[in-house]
Write a protein that holds these residues in place. Structure first.
Motif: not given
Length: 415
Positions: A3, A90, A97-98, A139-140, A307, A310-311
């Motif tokens: 994302d 985070s 987390s988002r 969350s999204k 995210d 992830m990135y």
């Protein structure tokens, strides 16, 4: 799918203010020299004839950045320096987390209606230099859990910071038509913090002066508010412990940051790492992309993606060290193979449908967005060149084509 909605392919204002959506406080780009590292240009040289590219009126050669407003530009640079050391949401609460914010650096409040009253920001914040805001949620889905917005503002003196914390707390929340129950709360861990609690809407705001900084945190417990109002459940008490943790983590990071003296701001280099000269410059008045110019290092760039975990893994895998922001974004990886890996991973989306690349640039990947995000740019183009990855976006297909072609030409002409 990754994302990139915070940094890539969205149309937004340059300002993130205290009166914006669920979170930010106020308002509102980093790489090393192009000569560093090895480059592999063979494929590009064989496939692209620069003379056949339609670049419109955009620049096609590297050029040192300039500005018509040095005072504002250098304040933005100072804010970006700050963003490079501030914790992600985070890192304060791992459940967040988002990322929830968009552009993060600011030098003035905006005019959007929102959570906080900034009508008197200019008078409340005498001596304000720059700031950086970051925001996270679990969350999204914006209705789950809570949103934490953590902002640090830099002032010209400790006295200015202390005065601003008190004045901003006094201005408080913006009236929103509800039967607000707003009152002060006290932190035993940080008695100098100015905290106010909106019991009705389950929102806590905290301003903590420390040296030349004000640490501002806004905790919006939207799920508690929604559940309480819908099912008659008693609201939770003010989350003072979370505000205290935000202060603790942030002030610890601030120990590594030395603010620039106000009389030295004008001496800050416009392109400290040499990457902006390779980045497609923003035309005068252009509001596409992030609508500000500058750079962020790897950590700073994590504030801008949806995210971060992830990135972070993708950045580490591909050796990303800096992001540069102009009329698009330029990312530097460790080598050509990593640039292609980054491009393939970062821009994949089931809502983006491939369209033909611009004439003369078959290596570009262009897409048209069809999805639920009303702020997503319709047209996006990406291209890898050597160790660099460029992305641009626009409301108009031809404009996106010209931008990516011009950005490619700048990189090719940098040899």
């Amino acid at each position: 799918m990754l994302d990139m909605r915070h940094g890539f392919g969205r149309l937004r204002s340059a300002r993130i203010g205290v009166r914006a959506a669920a979170a930010a406080v106020l308002v509102i780009s980093v790489l090393t020299s192009a000569g560093c590292g090895s480059e592999s240009h063979a494929a590009e040289e064989q496939t692209v004839d620069l003379s056949k590219l339609d670049t419109g009126k955009f620049a096609t050669k590297p050029q040192d950045p300039t500005t018509t407003d040095l005072a504002k530009r250098t304040r933005i640079i100072e804010g970006l320096r700050l963003g490079n050391i501030l914790p992600l949401a985070s890192e304060i609460d791992p459940s967040l987390s988002r990322n929830a914010s968009a552009t993060n650096v600011f030098v003035e409040p905006n005019s959007y209606d929102g959570l906080l009253n900034v009508d008197h920001f200019s008078t409340d914040t005498t001596g304000f230099v720059s700031g950086f805001a970051t925001s996270g949620r679990p969350s999204k889905d914006v209705f789950l859990g809570y949103t934490l917005t953590n902002t640090v503002m830099i002032f010209d003196s400790e006295a200015s910071a202390a005065s601003a914390a008190t004045a901003l707390a006094r201005s408080g929340f913006a009236p929103d038509g509800t039967n607000m129950q707003v009152g002060p709360v006290q932190s035993s861990a940080h008695p100098a913090a100015q905290m106010i609690w909106d019991h009705t809407n389950q929102r806590l705001a905290s301003w903590y002066p420390t040296g030349k900084f004000v640490v501002f945190s806004l905790i919006d417990q939207i799920e508690n508010r929604t559940v309480g109002n819908g099912f008659g459940i008693a609201p939770e008490p003010a989350p003072v412990a979370l505000a205290d943790k935000t202060i603790d983590v942030t002030t610890d990071r601030l120990k590594t940051f030395q603010p620039t003296a106000p009389d030295q701001l004008a001496k800050l280099p416009l392109d400290p790492d040499g990457l902006l000269r390779l980045t497609l410059p923003r035309p005068a008045g252009d509001q596409t992309a992030n609508a500000f110019t500058g750079t962020l290092d790897q950590h700073g760039a994590l504030h801008t993606v949806g995210d971060p975990a992830m990135y972070r893994a993708l950045f580490d895998k591909t050796g990303v060290d800096f992001f540069s922001y102009g009329a698009g974004i330029l990312v530097r990886t460790k080598d050509a193979a990593s640039a292609q890996t980054f491009l393939d991973a970062a821009f994949a989306s089931r809502f983006k449908h491939r369209i033909d690349p611009p004439a003369g640039l078959p290596t570009a990947t262009c897409t048209k967005y069809h999805g639920p995000d009303e702020y997503a740019a319709p047209f996006t183009c990406n291209v890898a060149y050597g160790r660099y990855v460029a992305t641009v976006w626009s409301q108009q297909q031809q404009d996106a084509y010209q931008r990516i072609s011009a950005q490619y030409a700048i990189l090719a002409n940098s040899k």
